[in-house]
Every structure is written in structure tokens, then in C-alpha cells.
Enzyme design. Structure first.
Site, mmCIF file in Angstrom:
data_model
loop_
_atom_site.group_PDB
_atom_site.id
_atom_site.type_symbol
_atom_site.label_atom_id
_atom_site.label_comp_id
_atom_site.label_asym_id
_atom_site.label_seq_id
_atom_site.Cartn_x
_atom_site.Cartn_y
_atom_site.Cartn_z
ATOM 1 N N CYS A 2 0.858 -1.179 0.000
ATOM 2 C CA CYS A 2 0.000 0.000 0.000
ATOM 3 C C CYS A 2 0.898 1.233 0.000
ATOM 4 O O CYS A 2 1.966 1.241 0.602
ATOM 5 C CB CYS A 2 -0.925 0.087 1.199
ATOM 6 S SG CYS A 2 -2.053 -1.274 1.345
ATOM 7 N N ARG A 27 3.661 -0.102 -4.834
ATOM 8 C CA ARG A 27 3.400 -0.624 -3.486
ATOM 9 C C ARG A 27 2.027 -1.267 -3.367
ATOM 10 O O ARG A 27 1.663 -1.780 -2.304
ATOM 11 C CB ARG A 27 3.523 0.504 -2.472
ATOM 12 C CG ARG A 27 4.943 1.001 -2.311
ATOM 13 C CD ARG A 27 5.006 1.999 -1.194
ATOM 14 N NE ARG A 27 4.725 1.382 0.069
ATOM 15 C CZ ARG A 27 5.611 1.134 1.014
ATOM 16 N NH1 ARG A 27 6.857 1.431 0.810
ATOM 17 N NH2 ARG A 27 5.263 0.588 2.149
ATOM 18 N N TRP A 74 -2.969 -2.484 -1.608
ATOM 19 C CA TRP A 74 -2.690 -3.897 -1.854
ATOM 20 C C TRP A 74 -3.523 -4.629 -0.804
ATOM 21 O O TRP A 74 -3.214 -4.571 0.388
ATOM 22 C CB TRP A 74 -1.200 -4.183 -1.678
ATOM 23 C CG TRP A 74 -0.802 -5.580 -2.058
ATOM 24 C CD1 TRP A 74 -0.431 -6.021 -3.297
ATOM 25 C CD2 TRP A 74 -0.723 -6.721 -1.195
ATOM 26 N NE1 TRP A 74 -0.138 -7.360 -3.254
ATOM 27 C CE2 TRP A 74 -0.310 -7.816 -1.982
ATOM 28 C CE3 TRP A 74 -0.983 -6.932 0.166
ATOM 29 C CZ2 TRP A 74 -0.134 -9.088 -1.458
ATOM 30 C CZ3 TRP A 74 -0.806 -8.211 0.682
ATOM 31 C CH2 TRP A 74 -0.383 -9.273 -0.128
ATOM 32 N N ASN A 100 -1.625 2.155 6.107
ATOM 33 C CA ASN A 100 -0.820 1.033 5.616
ATOM 34 C C ASN A 100 -0.543 0.136 6.815
ATOM 35 O O ASN A 100 -0.198 0.642 7.890
ATOM 36 C CB ASN A 100 0.527 1.508 5.070
ATOM 37 C CG ASN A 100 0.386 2.287 3.784
ATOM 38 O OD1 ASN A 100 -0.710 2.422 3.260
ATOM 39 N ND2 ASN A 100 1.490 2.805 3.293
ATOM 40 N N GLY A 101 -0.654 -1.154 6.610
ATOM 41 C CA GLY A 101 -0.390 -2.084 7.709
ATOM 42 C C GLY A 101 -1.614 -2.951 7.958
ATOM 43 O O GLY A 101 -2.512 -3.038 7.120
ATOM 44 N N GLU A 487 17.642 -17.255 -8.461
ATOM 45 C CA GLU A 487 17.209 -15.883 -8.715
ATOM 46 C C GLU A 487 16.567 -15.775 -10.110
ATOM 47 O O GLU A 487 15.526 -15.122 -10.271
ATOM 48 C CB GLU A 487 18.412 -14.934 -8.571
ATOM 49 C CG GLU A 487 18.154 -13.483 -8.888
ATOM 50 C CD GLU A 487 17.009 -12.837 -8.105
ATOM 51 O OE1 GLU A 487 16.506 -13.439 -7.142
ATOM 52 O OE2 GLU A 487 16.598 -11.743 -8.504
ATOM 53 N N LYS A 491 12.676 -14.582 -10.837
ATOM 54 C CA LYS A 491 12.348 -13.469 -11.750
ATOM 55 C C LYS A 491 11.325 -13.937 -12.781
ATOM 56 O O LYS A 491 10.358 -13.241 -13.071
ATOM 57 C CB LYS A 491 13.575 -12.977 -12.524
ATOM 58 C CG LYS A 491 14.580 -12.072 -11.900
ATOM 59 C CD LYS A 491 14.161 -10.724 -11.450
ATOM 60 C CE LYS A 491 13.568 -10.774 -10.082
ATOM 61 N NZ LYS A 491 14.408 -10.465 -8.969
ATOM 62 N N GLU A 494 7.795 -14.404 -11.267
ATOM 63 C CA GLU A 494 7.061 -13.237 -10.794
ATOM 64 C C GLU A 494 6.622 -12.297 -11.892
ATOM 65 O O GLU A 494 5.572 -11.681 -11.766
ATOM 66 C CB GLU A 494 7.823 -12.491 -9.684
ATOM 67 C CG GLU A 494 9.136 -11.880 -10.078
ATOM 68 C CD GLU A 494 9.763 -11.087 -8.923
ATOM 69 O OE1 GLU A 494 10.987 -11.073 -8.846
ATOM 70 O OE2 GLU A 494 9.038 -10.476 -8.132
ATOM 71 N N HIS A 510 18.010 -36.982 -8.590
ATOM 72 C CA HIS A 510 17.363 -37.498 -7.378
ATOM 73 C C HIS A 510 15.860 -37.220 -7.378
ATOM 74 O O HIS A 510 15.246 -37.154 -6.323
ATOM 75 C CB HIS A 510 18.051 -36.907 -6.141
ATOM 76 C CG HIS A 510 19.500 -37.256 -6.092
ATOM 77 N ND1 HIS A 510 19.955 -38.495 -5.709
ATOM 78 C CD2 HIS A 510 20.600 -36.549 -6.458
ATOM 79 C CE1 HIS A 510 21.274 -38.528 -5.808
ATOM 80 N NE2 HIS A 510 21.684 -37.354 -6.266
ATOM 81 N N LYS A 607 5.820 -4.089 -4.079
ATOM 82 C CA LYS A 607 7.165 -3.921 -3.543
ATOM 83 C C LYS A 607 7.057 -3.558 -2.071
ATOM 84 O O LYS A 607 6.076 -2.954 -1.661
ATOM 85 C CB LYS A 607 7.865 -2.795 -4.299
ATOM 86 C CG LYS A 607 9.355 -3.000 -4.358
ATOM 87 C CD LYS A 607 9.990 -2.156 -5.405
ATOM 88 C CE LYS A 607 11.468 -2.379 -5.445
ATOM 89 N NZ LYS A 607 11.847 -3.646 -6.072
HETATM 90 C C1 F6R Z 1 11.738 -10.202 -6.139
HETATM 91 C C2 F6R Z 1 11.615 -9.262 -5.063
HETATM 92 C C3 F6R Z 1 11.310 -9.761 -3.702
HETATM 93 C C4 F6R Z 1 12.132 -8.965 -2.659
HETATM 94 C C5 F6R Z 1 11.688 -9.364 -1.239
HETATM 95 C C6 F6R Z 1 12.515 -8.649 -0.189
HETATM 96 O O1 F6R Z 1 12.075 -9.575 -7.331
HETATM 97 O O2 F6R Z 1 11.738 -8.077 -5.268
HETATM 98 O O3 F6R Z 1 11.546 -11.118 -3.590
HETATM 99 O O4 F6R Z 1 13.484 -9.216 -2.863
HETATM 100 O O5 F6R Z 1 10.347 -9.046 -1.067
HETATM 101 O O6 F6R Z 1 12.380 -7.281 -0.290
HETATM 102 P P1 F6R Z 1 13.395 -6.308 0.432
HETATM 103 O O7 F6R Z 1 14.711 -6.473 -0.218
HETATM 104 O O8 F6R Z 1 12.829 -4.931 0.220
HETATM 105 O O9 F6R Z 1 13.418 -6.712 1.871
#
Ligand code: F6R
Length: 612
Positions: A2, A27, A74, A100-101, A487, A491, A494, A510, A607
Site C-alpha cells: 500500500c 506498493r 494492496w 498502511n499495515g 534468482e 524473476k 514473478e 534425485h 514492492k
Molecule cells: C523479487 C523481489 C522480492 C524482494 C523481497 C525482499 O524480485 O523483489 O523477492 O526481494 O520481497 O524485499 P526487500 O529487499 O525490500 O526486503
């Protein structure tokens, strides 16, 4: 999760709030709304969906108010809908709140308020807050600051996490804000002030920020900002100048933030290195004062983080163990915090978080502190919650990362932790100088080598075109290549919604090899010369079973029958993930584009995960 923004000043509030919301959409983006005080009344406009829907509401442009709050959501409690969108108002339309929260005890509070005659329109936890404020305002016993006291009484009843912005038609000259475990920053302007959940929302208007602490209140007026502690005792607060410039949070001609951030990596790595690392000199961190005596007492290091940041931690583990000979454990923050980890004052805990606000990482940090461990934060956001809680902080200085999928933050985290490992090794005097000097030289060469990898974008784009309709893909690697595979797989999931798995290449036999069938794509990272032969054998096993193969390598391979090979420059194994991850970032980007998806705002994600 949010985003919220507030404005009070001498200008029309709505355009500033809209701009703020647009830059905060990363967000959360399932509904949006604003509340302003117009003709002595609170006017709320909101809608389901993106900020664009809110902008299209009839009459929103004609609001002339110079004070308001806004929110992009969100969803946690209550599905995405107009009713559940913020801001929420009390039953008498006197107070409006964005939040937010999560309010964990909202059921109890709802019951209490229902008994007092209040009713509820939404399914959210937030709607109890304006009604509680109204209740305490009406039942307050003090004439002094009744609005602030009513907010404080309401907040005293809340359990959970919150960053609140409150306006009232009875006090149109102020916004009251308070936070606990959810970020909130106040921007100071001239004849105007701002508040937001995140710096980029108001970076276009000011670089002077106050970073609110947990349980701290602020009363924001056009020309003044007053700060209060949890007993409402007023205090002064230091201002922080944030160096990011507003254009660094814009797309600058790139189609998407993610692509821009991928291409920024030569520079973000330069910024991360900064003046900390030079050939022939010890690696130095201004903010650290670790001594040999202290590091000698450390018998284990924990690296704790989530998602991509945790993947950076896995790469960092190898660097710390190899260079410093200290055992390192890497843990997912949401697991670490609930499994009673064995840590004490002889443990150093390193927390990696781009945003510095991730709820699980923050809680894991607090846990380690309570057990006597020293804590070190690696973050990109100055003054973020995790940095304020940790004993030490080192910043990645990668610049604002706006795309939900993390790219440049990851590579900066990897290089920073590697530099930290060099720093510790130098203090401990436990590694040959030439080994460290060679690694330093390789780190300094990274920006140029990243540019060379970015030149391969067209090759990656071609491969993406061939595979974007697929439903499953597999990523393989050994050692740090396996961590890059993890990683790459994250990517892909997501932002392109393709199911994928990453496996340590040796594990394939395995079980997972049963999944390999004709035409399936297997992507392998091959950069460790000691393990190349082993990994090639694993690739042969999948080729035999009909797999289509892409190999990202810095080795000179001859007599191989792979379908596609992306060659990248050679470098030290400890930092090769910084180069080998880039084709994987580009691959998921181009696949997502081919599928016509919103790269920067993938479904269900946001994010900065500030809820558990
Ligand atoms: C993936 C991604 C998430 C963040 C995770 C941690 O692309 O962005 O997996 O890496 O949510 O976020 P931070 O680094 O902000 O704690």
C-alpha cells in the site's frame, strides 16, 4: 505494501496527490482513493483498480482543496473494491484516514464500536480507525489538542502495524500522522508540507525529509510541523537531506522501470563500490568499526532476508566463508523468526533488504538483538526501519528501485557483501593479500563487464521470443551458479507467470529429472571452471531426454550440443553472479513483454512487503 501520500499547502492538493499515487503504485495497485477538505466537508473519491481509474472519476479535477490524503491499496482485509478502498471516514464524515499495515484486533474494536452505535460499510480492518477517532473525540475530556488526543486514544487501542494519515473537517489546517512498523516520511517544503509512505512519492517536491519513528506523532500544517512522543510530549527532530534526484525515480525514456533498472547496473555497481574499495588499500566502510578482537569472537554469521535479497545472501555466504573462514548460515526471515534460532553475542546477524521495511526481516532483526547478537543491515533506503533498528548499516546506494521485480538492488547487494567479506578478511588478516587484491581488481572491472553483458540483450530477446508461450522451465547450476539459477527462476515466475524451478544440477537425478520431457526448456549457468565438466554432464542428461537448452557461461566451451549459448565475460567466481544474472533478468523481462504483461506491476505482488 500500500502507498499513501498527503499534502497541505498553498497549492491545489489533488494533482500533487495523484502524482504521488502514480509513483507509489508499485506498493499496491488494486484500488485507489483520495480525501480532501472541500467547502468545509470531507470529500472522498475512490475506485477499484489502478490510479488511472481514480483519475478518470468525474469532478476529481475540479477539487480545489489545498489539503488531502490519498492511498493506493494492496488488499489484505476485504477484496479489492470501491468500498474497501481507502480513505475511510467515520460515520459522521468528520475524520478521514489512510492506513498502511494491518490492525490485528479489528474484530474486537468493531464489536466495541457497534455496541456504541457505529456501523461499517467496508470489510476492512482500517474502517475502525476513523470511527474510534470520532468516538474518542466525542468522549474526550481535554480541550487541549482534542484532535491529536482523539487520534492518540484511538491508536492506543490498535494492535498490529500502521502508518496513518488523518484529516478532519473540524481541523482543516492539519494532517495528523503516526506510525508503528510501517514506514512514513514527512517532506518539508516552503509554505507546503508533504507526507508519504515512501520517499519517491514526494521526491519531485522536496529533498528535506523527517523520518518518523515508531509511536511518534506529527501534526503537519502548511508552515509548521510538530513532533510528539507516545505521551504527546513535544520534541524537535533532525531533518535528513535525501540525495536521490527526482529523475532517478522516473523512466527516462525506457519502456519500463525494470528495463531501466537492468540497464542502470553498471552505474549502480559503481555507486555501491564508491570510495570503499581501491587497489592497494584496505577496503573501508565509514560506518563500521569492527575490530579484530570482536571478529575473532564471532563463531557464526547469519544472513537473513526474503526473496531476491535472500538469494544475494546465498552468494554472500560463499564469499564470507571463503575469505573469512567463519561459518555462515542463510535463512529466510519468515522462517528464522519463528524457529528459535541458536544465536548469542558471538553471532553476527546480517539483514539484507532493498526497502529496509520488509516486516519479516525487521522482526527477525529485533529477535536477534533481543538474544544479544550484533546486527548489521544492508539496505538501499536511507533511514528505513531496518537501518534504524540495526547496530550497523551499510547502504547499497543503488538509487531508487521502482519495478516490483528487484534487479539492480540484487547486484548491488552481492557486490556489497563481497566487499564486506574482503573488509573482514583484512581485519582478521586471514587471507593472502594477493587473493584479495585480485578480487578487488575484478570488482572494479565489473561495470565495464556488465556493459558487455548488456550488449547481449538482442540474443536474449531472440531466445525469449522462442520460449514465451511455454508453461514450465528449469534452471540449473552448481555452487554460486545454483544461487543465480534460483534468482533467475524467481524473476521468471514473478513477472512472466511461467512456472519454473531451480535445482542444484547434481540434484536433478534425485527426482526432478522425471519432469524433463521433449521440448522442455532447461537454462544452465556455467561459470565455475572447477564444476564445468560436472554441469555439462547434467545438461547432457536433459538433452538426452529431449530438453531444449540455454547455457549462460563465461567458459570457452567446445564440442557442445547446446541449443543456445550466451557468453559473458570471465570474472572471480564470488562475483560472477553479478554478470550471469543479467541475461536471466533480461530473459524474464522479454518473456513478460512478449506475453503483453505489466512488467513493473506483476499480478498479486507489491514492492516492500510490510505485512507478514
Ligand atoms: C523479487 C523481489 C522480492 C524482494 C523481497 C525482499 O524480485 O523483489 O523477492 O526481494 O520481497 O524485499 P526487500 O529487499 O525490500 O526486503
Amino acid at each position: 505494501m500500500c502507498g499513501s501520500v498527503g499534502y497541505i499547502g498553498d497549492k491545489q492538493a489533488t494533482p500533487i496527490l495523484m502524482n504521488g499515487l502514480l509513483s507509489l503504485e508499485y506498493r499496491g495497485y488494486d484500488s485507489a482513493g483520495i480525501a480532501v477538505i472541500e467547502n468545509n466537508e470531507i470529500t472522498v473519491m475512490k475506485d477499484k483498480g489502478r490510479v488511472a481509474n481514480l483519475k478518470a472519476i468525474d469532478g476529481i479535477d475540479t477539487l480545489t482543496s489545498q489539503v488531502g490524503i490519498a492511498h493506493t491499496r494492496w488488499a489484505t482485509h476485504g477484496k479489492p473494491s470501491k468500498e474497501n478502498a481507502h480513505p475511510h471516514v467515520d460515520n459522521h464524515n468528520q475524520f478521514a484516514v489512510v492506513h498502511n499495515g494491518i490492525i490485528e484486533n479489528y474484530h474486537e474494536l468493531k464489536e466495541f464500536l457497534t455496541q456504541k452505535g457505529y456501523h461499517f460499510i467496508s470489510q476492512t480492518d482500517t474502517e475502525v480507525i476513523p470511527n474510534l477517532i470520532d468516538y474518542y473525540y466525542k468522549n474526550g475530556i481535554s480541550d487541549e489538542d482534542p484532535f491529536l488526543r482523539a487520534v492518540k486514544s484511538a491508536v492506543d487501542n490498535l494492535k498490529g502495524s500502521y502508518a496513518l494519515e488523518v484529516i478532519s473537517k473540524l481541523f482543516p489546517d492539519r494532517i495528523i500522522v503516526v506510525r508503528k512498523d510501517s514506514p512514513l516520511v514527512i517532506g518539508k517544503g516552503k509554505k507546503e508540507n508533504f507526507v508519504a509512505s515512501d520517499i519517491p512519492a514526494i521526491l519531485a517536491y522536496t529533498k528535506d525529509f523527517y523520518l518518523l519513528d515508531d509511536y511518534e506523532y506529527a501534526v503537519i500544517k502548511q508552515d509548521e510541523i510538530h513532533f510528539y512522543d507516545n505521551t504527546l510530549l513535544e520534541h524537535s527532530k533532525a531533518i535528513k537531506n535525501i540525495e536521490w534526484d527526482a529523475t532517478s525515480a522516473e523512466k527516462n525514456g525506457y519502456e519500463d522501470y525494470m528495463l531501466k533498472e537492468i540497464y542502470e547496473q553498471p552505474n549502480s555497481i559503481r555507486e555501491t563500490i564508491g570510495s570503499r574499495l581501491k587497489l592497494g588499500e584496505p577496503c573501508s566502510f565509514d560506518d563500521l568499526d569492527f575490530t579484530k578482537e570482536y571478529l575473532d569472537t564471532i563463531h557464526q554469521i547469519y544472513i537473513v532476508a526474503c526473496g531476491t535479497a535472500m538469494h544475494a545472501g546465498l552468494v554472500g555466504k560463499t564469499a564470507l566463508e571463503r575469505l573469512c573462514h567463519i561459518p555462515v548460515q542463510v535463512d529466510i526471515a519468515s522462517e528464522f523468526r519463528y524457529r528459535d534460532p541458536i544465536i548469542d553475542e558471538k553471532t553476527l546477524c546480517i539483514y539484507i533488504s532493498q526497502s529496509g521495511e520488509t516486516a519479516d526481516t525487521l522482526a527477525a532483526l529485533k529477535l536477534a538483538k533481543s538474544k544479544g547478537a550484533k546486527t548489521l543491515a544492508i539496505s538501499n533506503v536511507i533511514g528505513s526501519s531496518i537501518t534504524r533498528e540495526a547496530d550497523y548499516t551499510i547502504y547499497t546506494h543503488a538509487g531508487p528501485e521502482i519495478a516490483v521485480a528487484s534487479t539492480k538492488a540484487y547486484t548491488s547487494q552481492v557486490v556489497l557483501i563481497c566487499m564486506l567479506a574482503i573488509h573482514f578478511a583484512e581485519i582478521l588478516d586471514c587471507k593472502q593479500e594477493s587473493v584479495l587484491e585480485n578480487l578487488k581488481s575484478d570488482i572494479l572491472d565489473l561495470p565495464t563487464k556488465i556493459e558487455a553483458v548488456l550488449d547481449k540483450a538482442e540474443e536474449v530477446q531472440k531466445f525469449a521470443k522462442k520460449v514465451y508461450t511455454e508453461h514450465d522451465m528449469y534452471f540449473l547450476g552448481r555452487g554460486t551458479d545454483y544461487h543465480v539459477a534460483m534468482e533467475g527462476s524467481l524473476k521468471l515466475k514473478e513477472i512472466s507467470y511461467i512456472h519454473s524451478e531451480a535445482y542444484a544440477a547434481g540434484e536433478l537425478k534425485h527426482g526432478p529429472i522425471a519432469l524433463i520431457e521433449n521440448g522442455i526448456t532447461v537454462i544452465t549457468i556455467l561459470t565455475n571452471p572447477d564444476l564445468v565438466e560436472k554441469s555439462i554432464s547434467n545438461i547432457q542428461e536433459v538433452i538426452t531426454r529431449g530438453a531444449k537448452t540455454l547455457v549462460v557461461t563465461n567458459q570457452k566451451l567446445s564440442n557442445v550440443n547446446f541449443d543456445y549459448v550466451i557468453n559473458i565475460p570471465e570474472t572471480n567466481e564470488l562475483i560472477s553472479p553479478i554478470l550471469s544474472v543479467i541475461p536471466l533478468q533480461l530473459l524474464s523481462y522479454y518473456i513478460s513483454k512478449n506475453k503483453g504483461l505489466d512488467v513493473d506491476k506483476p499480478r498479486n505482488l507489491a514492492k516492500s512487503v510490510t505485512v507478514e
